[in-house]
Design a protein around this motif. Structure first.
Motif, PDB file in Angstrom:
ATOM      1  N   GLU A 236     -17.650 -28.613 114.361  1.00  0.00           N
ATOM      2  CA  GLU A 236     -18.434 -27.398 114.244  1.00  0.00           C
ATOM      3  C   GLU A 236     -18.239 -26.559 115.496  1.00  0.00           C
ATOM      4  OE1 GLU A 236     -22.264 -28.498 111.535  1.00  0.00           O
ATOM      5  OE2 GLU A 236     -22.389 -28.811 113.679  1.00  0.00           O
ATOM      6  N   ALA A 237     -18.452 -25.250 115.375  1.00  0.00           N
ATOM      7  CA  ALA A 237     -18.329 -24.362 116.520  1.00  0.00           C
ATOM      8  C   ALA A 237     -19.651 -24.281 117.259  1.00  0.00           C
ATOM      9  CB  ALA A 237     -17.906 -22.970 116.061  1.00  0.00           C
ATOM     10  N   LEU A 238     -19.645 -24.614 118.522  1.00  0.00           N
ATOM     11  CA  LEU A 238     -20.854 -24.553 119.342  1.00  0.00           C
ATOM     12  C   LEU A 238     -20.690 -23.424 120.338  1.00  0.00           C
ATOM     13  CD1 LEU A 238     -21.228 -28.368 120.015  1.00  0.00           C
ATOM     14  CD2 LEU A 238     -22.204 -27.016 118.170  1.00  0.00           C
ATOM     15  N   PRO A 239     -21.558 -22.391 120.273  1.00  0.00           N
ATOM     16  CA  PRO A 239     -21.271 -21.175 121.040  1.00  0.00           C
ATOM     17  C   PRO A 239     -21.561 -21.272 122.524  1.00  0.00           C
ATOM     18  CG  PRO A 239     -23.346 -20.973 119.881  1.00  0.00           C
ATOM     19  CD  PRO A 239     -22.750 -22.285 119.450  1.00  0.00           C
ATOM     20  N   LEU A 240     -20.637 -20.722 123.327  1.00  0.00           N
ATOM     21  CA  LEU A 240     -20.961 -20.357 124.697  1.00  0.00           C
ATOM     22  C   LEU A 240     -21.663 -19.010 124.566  1.00  0.00           C
ATOM     23  CD1 LEU A 240     -17.622 -21.174 126.537  1.00  0.00           C
ATOM     24  CD2 LEU A 240     -19.770 -22.404 126.736  1.00  0.00           C
ATOM     25  N   LEU A 241     -22.966 -19.001 124.786  1.00  0.00           N
ATOM     26  CA  LEU A 241     -23.753 -17.831 124.407  1.00  0.00           C
ATOM     27  C   LEU A 241     -23.452 -16.603 125.242  1.00  0.00           C
ATOM     28  CD1 LEU A 241     -27.179 -19.497 123.740  1.00  0.00           C
ATOM     29  CD2 LEU A 241     -25.622 -18.520 122.080  1.00  0.00           C
ATOM     30  N   HIS A 242     -23.078 -16.772 126.479  1.00  0.00           N
ATOM     31  CA  HIS A 242     -22.843 -15.588 127.303  1.00  0.00           C
ATOM     32  C   HIS A 242     -21.934 -15.929 128.460  1.00  0.00           C
ATOM     33  CE1 HIS A 242     -23.481 -11.662 128.975  1.00  0.00           C
ATOM     34  NE2 HIS A 242     -23.934 -12.167 130.102  1.00  0.00           N
ATOM     35  N   LEU A 243     -20.909 -15.161 128.622  1.00  0.00           N
ATOM     36  CA  LEU A 243     -20.021 -15.321 129.761  1.00  0.00           C
ATOM     37  C   LEU A 243     -19.662 -13.942 130.253  1.00  0.00           C
ATOM     38  CD1 LEU A 243     -18.311 -17.270 131.505  1.00  0.00           C
ATOM     39  CD2 LEU A 243     -16.441 -16.810 129.945  1.00  0.00           C
ATOM     40  N   SER A 244     -20.022 -13.610 131.459  1.00  0.00           N
ATOM     41  CA  SER A 244     -19.738 -12.271 131.974  1.00  0.00           C
ATOM     42  C   SER A 244     -19.068 -12.370 133.322  1.00  0.00           C
ATOM     43  CB  SER A 244     -21.033 -11.462 132.106  1.00  0.00           C
ATOM     44  OG  SER A 244     -21.829 -11.977 133.153  1.00  0.00           O
ATOM     45  N   ASP A 245     -18.406 -11.268 133.712  1.00  0.00           N
ATOM     46  CA  ASP A 245     -17.787 -11.233 135.033  1.00  0.00           C
ATOM     47  C   ASP A 245     -18.728 -10.528 135.996  1.00  0.00           C
ATOM     48  OD1 ASP A 245     -15.433  -8.835 133.698  1.00  0.00           O
ATOM     49  OD2 ASP A 245     -17.575  -8.661 134.079  1.00  0.00           O
ATOM     50  N   ALA A 246     -18.287  -9.445 136.588  1.00  0.00           N
ATOM     51  CA  ALA A 246     -19.076  -8.816 137.643  1.00  0.00           C
ATOM     52  C   ALA A 246     -20.260  -8.029 137.124  1.00  0.00           C
ATOM     53  CB  ALA A 246     -18.179  -7.904 138.457  1.00  0.00           C
ATOM     54  N   GLY A 247     -20.690  -8.288 135.905  1.00  0.00           N
ATOM     55  CA  GLY A 247     -21.786  -7.511 135.342  1.00  0.00           C
ATOM     56  C   GLY A 247     -21.229  -6.409 134.475  1.00  0.00           C
ATOM     57  N   PRO A 248     -22.055  -5.510 134.011  1.00  0.00           N
ATOM     58  CA  PRO A 248     -21.589  -4.474 133.121  1.00  0.00           C
ATOM     59  C   PRO A 248     -20.549  -3.587 133.780  1.00  0.00           C
ATOM     60  CG  PRO A 248     -23.853  -4.059 133.837  1.00  0.00           C
ATOM     61  CD  PRO A 248     -23.493  -5.401 134.317  1.00  0.00           C
ATOM     62  N   PRO A 249     -19.459  -3.258 133.059  1.00  0.00           N
ATOM     63  CA  PRO A 249     -18.424  -2.419 133.633  1.00  0.00           C
ATOM     64  C   PRO A 249     -18.928  -1.003 133.846  1.00  0.00           C
ATOM     65  CG  PRO A 249     -18.026  -2.781 131.300  1.00  0.00           C
ATOM     66  CD  PRO A 249     -19.163  -3.663 131.691  1.00  0.00           C
ATOM     67  N   ALA A 250     -18.071  -0.191 134.498  1.00  0.00           N
ATOM     68  CA  ALA A 250     -18.497   1.173 134.817  1.00  0.00           C
ATOM     69  C   ALA A 250     -18.865   1.951 133.584  1.00  0.00           C
ATOM     70  CB  ALA A 250     -17.369   1.871 135.584  1.00  0.00           C
ATOM     71  N   ALA A 251     -18.142   1.709 132.465  1.00  0.00           N
ATOM     72  CA  ALA A 251     -18.416   2.451 131.240  1.00  0.00           C
ATOM     73  C   ALA A 251     -19.809   2.173 130.710  1.00  0.00           C
ATOM     74  CB  ALA A 251     -17.378   2.093 130.171  1.00  0.00           C
ATOM     75  N   ALA A 252     -20.371   1.012 131.063  1.00  0.00           N
ATOM     76  CA  ALA A 252     -21.674   0.640 130.526  1.00  0.00           C
ATOM     77  C   ALA A 252     -22.826   1.142 131.385  1.00  0.00           C
ATOM     78  CB  ALA A 252     -21.756  -0.878 130.402  1.00  0.00           C
ATOM     79  N   SER A 253     -22.518   1.771 132.533  1.00  0.00           N
ATOM     80  CA  SER A 253     -23.588   2.168 133.437  1.00  0.00           C
ATOM     81  C   SER A 253     -24.545   3.159 132.795  1.00  0.00           C
ATOM     82  CB  SER A 253     -22.976   2.760 134.706  1.00  0.00           C
ATOM     83  OG  SER A 253     -22.186   3.904 134.397  1.00  0.00           O
ATOM     84  N   ALA A 254     -24.055   3.974 131.870  1.00  0.00           N
ATOM     85  CA  ALA A 254     -24.910   4.977 131.246  1.00  0.00           C
ATOM     86  C   ALA A 254     -26.041   4.346 130.457  1.00  0.00           C
ATOM     87  CB  ALA A 254     -24.074   5.882 130.330  1.00  0.00           C
ATOM     88  N   MET A 255     -25.817   3.157 129.927  1.00  0.00           N
ATOM     89  CA  MET A 255     -26.863   2.510 129.138  1.00  0.00           C
ATOM     90  C   MET A 255     -27.404   1.272 129.847  1.00  0.00           C
ATOM     91  SD  MET A 255     -24.713   0.742 126.022  1.00  0.00           S
ATOM     92  CE  MET A 255     -25.204  -0.978 126.056  1.00  0.00           C
ATOM     93  N   ALA A 256     -27.289   1.236 131.172  1.00  0.00           N
ATOM     94  CA  ALA A 256     -27.725   0.059 131.924  1.00  0.00           C
ATOM     95  C   ALA A 256     -29.200  -0.231 131.712  1.00  0.00           C
ATOM     96  CB  ALA A 256     -27.431   0.258 133.402  1.00  0.00           C
ATOM     97  N   ASP A 257     -30.015   0.810 131.554  1.00  0.00           N
ATOM     98  CA  ASP A 257     -31.457   0.619 131.392  1.00  0.00           C
ATOM     99  C   ASP A 257     -31.914   0.758 129.944  1.00  0.00           C
ATOM    100  OD1 ASP A 257     -31.770   0.316 134.178  1.00  0.00           O
ATOM    101  OD2 ASP A 257     -31.793   2.488 134.441  1.00  0.00           O
ATOM    102  N   ALA A 258     -30.966   0.880 129.029  1.00  0.00           N
ATOM    103  CA  ALA A 258     -31.328   1.052 127.621  1.00  0.00           C
ATOM    104  C   ALA A 258     -31.820  -0.263 127.030  1.00  0.00           C
ATOM    105  CB  ALA A 258     -30.131   1.567 126.828  1.00  0.00           C
ATOM    106  N   ALA A 259     -32.637  -0.147 125.999  1.00  0.00           N
ATOM    107  CA  ALA A 259     -33.114  -1.330 125.276  1.00  0.00           C
ATOM    108  C   ALA A 259     -32.141  -1.677 124.159  1.00  0.00           C
ATOM    109  CB  ALA A 259     -34.505  -1.056 124.704  1.00  0.00           C
ATOM    110  N   VAL A 260     -32.272  -2.875 123.638  1.00  0.00           N
ATOM    111  CA  VAL A 260     -31.526  -3.312 122.457  1.00  0.00           C
ATOM    112  C   VAL A 260     -32.539  -3.600 121.364  1.00  0.00           C
ATOM    113  CG1 VAL A 260     -30.048  -5.096 121.469  1.00  0.00           C
ATOM    114  CG2 VAL A 260     -29.576  -4.226 123.768  1.00  0.00           C
ATOM    115  N   GLY A 261     -32.381  -2.959 120.217  1.00  0.00           N
ATOM    116  CA  GLY A 261     -33.310  -3.128 119.101  1.00  0.00           C
ATOM    117  C   GLY A 261     -32.748  -4.037 118.030  1.00  0.00           C
ATOM    118  N   VAL A 262     -33.572  -4.961 117.551  1.00  0.00           N
ATOM    119  CA  VAL A 262     -33.146  -5.968 116.573  1.00  0.00           C
ATOM    120  C   VAL A 262     -34.128  -5.993 115.415  1.00  0.00           C
ATOM    121  CG1 VAL A 262     -32.632  -8.405 116.184  1.00  0.00           C
ATOM    122  CG2 VAL A 262     -32.148  -7.378 118.411  1.00  0.00           C
ATOM    123  N   VAL A 263     -33.603  -6.074 114.195  1.00  0.00           N
ATOM    124  CA  VAL A 263     -34.430  -6.273 113.009  1.00  0.00           C
ATOM    125  C   VAL A 263     -34.203  -7.704 112.526  1.00  0.00           C
ATOM    126  CG1 VAL A 263     -34.910  -5.572 110.643  1.00  0.00           C
ATOM    127  CG2 VAL A 263     -34.350  -3.840 112.357  1.00  0.00           C
TER     128      VAL A 263
END
Length: 587
Positions: free
Chosen positions: A140-167
């Protein structure tokens, strides 16, 4: 180097390893994190959905060994790795060990990726990080839930403080947990609501334990668009600068591409999934924009659509202004017609270009800005989930907030009714609610089929032609709610008179090229029967009683003649439609 542990359910914990480099130069870091024999790597659920009812032993994978992580760390880098373990809570997990920190001496080492290995008592195996899965002993596939490098890249800075909405729903629990975990690891607040669940559902408590703010839905059986609006409104009330809205299936979010889309959004944006970049055969999503004299709007439309597409394709349909130049400057691939071939002609070019690229999904939007490119993930997800060949962004499905001008609304209602009748859809429950919407997504199968069909017309009736093609070739059609704006500055449909004329032409075209025997012939037969019946009744009354009603008699005769003419017209139209050479001439 730090290690944190969070509770997920009765016997599952999330382990997060966090490393920050304090060195002044790039270094190769080797870390070992042990999993004792009392615990084992695990997954939230074995079937990918719903509540996992397996025992601990049935869920376990690797046990009694260590995760060995090697990663290049640049000065100031911060990296995290999360995984799930199953085992007794009273037993503490060992602290990780930094085995070595070695300076990077050449470029090859500097470009090396992160590797994770399982070092067990019997063997060593490399774990596949790129697919975020671990080949477990139980297959079975067992997930590595999160693996990141130096944090969010420069392109993601615009939404650094944004929320994530889930239904949250009964079928996406594990995917929703994963979304919440990944979002919180990246520092995003998580706002969740639910559909089809009780207020006291255990899944809601799990989401709350993961740090999500859980809202009650605005009403029972609220649509996805309503729930998204509730999440967005709550984020505004909390003073959050924006929100990324997950689609219903909660696939892994591509934060880089979503950040680009977020930069061009007003406040909220639908998440772009990572799976869009996993196609090997061709581009996952191609967005095509038929354009004619749209220089004032095409640049903005291309820029907004670009974040959601592997390629934006503009069909410059013989424009006399700078439509093609503005589209290229915005980053689009431009195909130029030497003359204006009409909306249908531009669509046919789009189908051929998408077929040549072997695109998995072709999404068509208008050039005047009426269609919101942020809805593209909703159309593509619906297409993938329902295996639909054509997905229509509908103004009449769900809780669409489209404010349709009266003249257009009246005409569209007539066209929708006639088109569905011509398709043989006699029950309203099986109708296509928005037959004229140009906001559509086409599957690879549909693109290939439509690209090879010479009978698709060049005029505005091509939208209906495509539905006829889908009906003949057994292509499935689905609809998803979307909002279309009629108050955009460069809209091509500003005048009520032009609206009316276009709609009349569409109605005439639908009747002519649809099913004239059904649309014209049946009403003609009914009218003829009514006129003849009333005429005979009035004549009989005159013979029996000597009373003549000339106005009524004349009206009845006219009804009979008019109905007979309709029947003759329907028969002629049917014969003309059935003749290939005449039909080609009409096209």
């Amino acid at each position: 180097m730090t290690k944190s542990v969070e509770s997920i359910d009765a016997d599952t914990r999330l382990v997060t390893l966090s490393m920050r480099s304090m060195a002044d130069e790039p270094v190769m870091v080797s870390i070992t994190d042990s999993v004792p024999e009392t615990h084992a790597l695990t997954s939230l659920a074995g079937d990918g959905a719903g509540t996992d009812e397996r025992t601990t032993d049935e869920r376990t994978g690797y046990s009694d060994g260590s995760l060995a992580v090697e990663q290049v760390a640049r000065p100031g880098d911060h990296a995290t790795l999360g995984y799930l373990v199953c085992g007794p809570f009273e037993t503490e997990l060992p602290t990780p060990t930094v085995r070595s920190v070695v300076p990077v001496t050449d470029d090859a080492q500097l470009l090396a990726g992160t590797t994770v290995e399982w070092i067990g008592t019997d063997s060593t195996s490399t774990l596949d990080i790129e697919s975020s899965s671990i080949p477990a002993v139980s297959d079975e596939a067992l997930p590595l839930l999160h693996l990141s490098d130096a944090g969010p890249p420069a392109a993601a800075s615009a939404m650094a403080d944004a929320a994530v909405g889930v239904v949250l729903t009964a079928t996406n629990e594990d995917a929703a947990y994963r979304t919440a975990l990944r979002a919180s690891r990246r520092g995003h607040p998580v706002i969740a609501t639910y559909a089809g669940l009780d207020d006291d559902a255990e899944a809601l408590d799990t989401l709350a334990d993961l740090g999500a703010s859980v809202l009650s839905p605005p009403r029972q059986r609220a649509s996805q668009s309503e729930l998204h609006r509730a999440l967005s409104q709550h984020a505004r009330e909390r003073g959050i600068p924006g929100i990324v809205l997950q689609t219903r299936d909660c696939p892994r979010i591509d934060y880089d591409r979503t950040a680009l889309a977020f930069e061009r959004a007003d406040y909220d944006v639908v998440a772009i999934p990572e799976q869009w970049r996993e196609t090997d055969d061709g581009p996952a999503v191609v967005v095509a924009i038929p354009a004619y004299n749209a220089a004032g709007s095409i640049g903005d439309v291309v820029e907004r659509a670009d974040a959601f597409a592997d390629e934006v394709l503009v069909i410059d349909d013989g424009s006399r202004d700078e439509t093609g130049t503005r589209a290229r400057e915005a980053g689009a691939t431009v195909v130029v017609h030497d003359r204006n071939r009409g909306y249908g002609g531009a669509l046919k070019t789009a189908f051929r270009e998408a077929a040549a690229r072997d695109a998995a999904h072709l999404v068509v939007i208008d050039a005047d800005g009426q269609h919101d490119p942020a809805d593209i993930p909703l159309l593509v997800e619906t297409q993938s989930r329902d295996d639909a060949d054509v997905v229509i962004g509908s103004r009449y499905v769900g809780e669409s907030r489209t404010k349709i001008p009266f003249v257009r609304s009246l005409g569209l209602s007539v066209i929708n009714d006639l088109t569905n009748l011509s398709l043989g859809n006699l029950r309203p429950s099986g109708w296509v609610q928005d037959t004229q919407s140009g906001y559509r997504a086409y599957s690879r199968r549909a693109v290939r089929s439509l690209a090879a069909d010479p009978t698709i017309g060049d005029n505005m009736g091509a939208s209906t032609d495509i539905l006829y093609h889908a009906h003949r070739n057994r292509l499935s059609v689905a609809e998803v709610g979307t909002t279309i704006s009629y108050d955009v500055e460069n809209s091509s449909t500003q005048g009520s008179l032009s609206h009316g004329l276009d709609l009349v032409r569409n109605i005439v075209w639908t009747v002519e090229y649809g099913r004239p025997l059904l649309i014209v012939g049946v009403p003609g037969a009914v009218t003829t029967l009514l006129g003849v019946s009333v005429t005979l009744l009035l004549v009989a009354q005159f013979v029996e009683m000597g009373t003549l009603y000339p106005i009524q008699l004349g009206t009845a005769i006219l009804f009979g003649i008019g109905g007979l003419l309709l029947c003759i017209t329907a028969l002629m139209m049917h014969v003309l439609n059935g003749h290939p050479s005449l039909r080609r001439l009409e096209r």
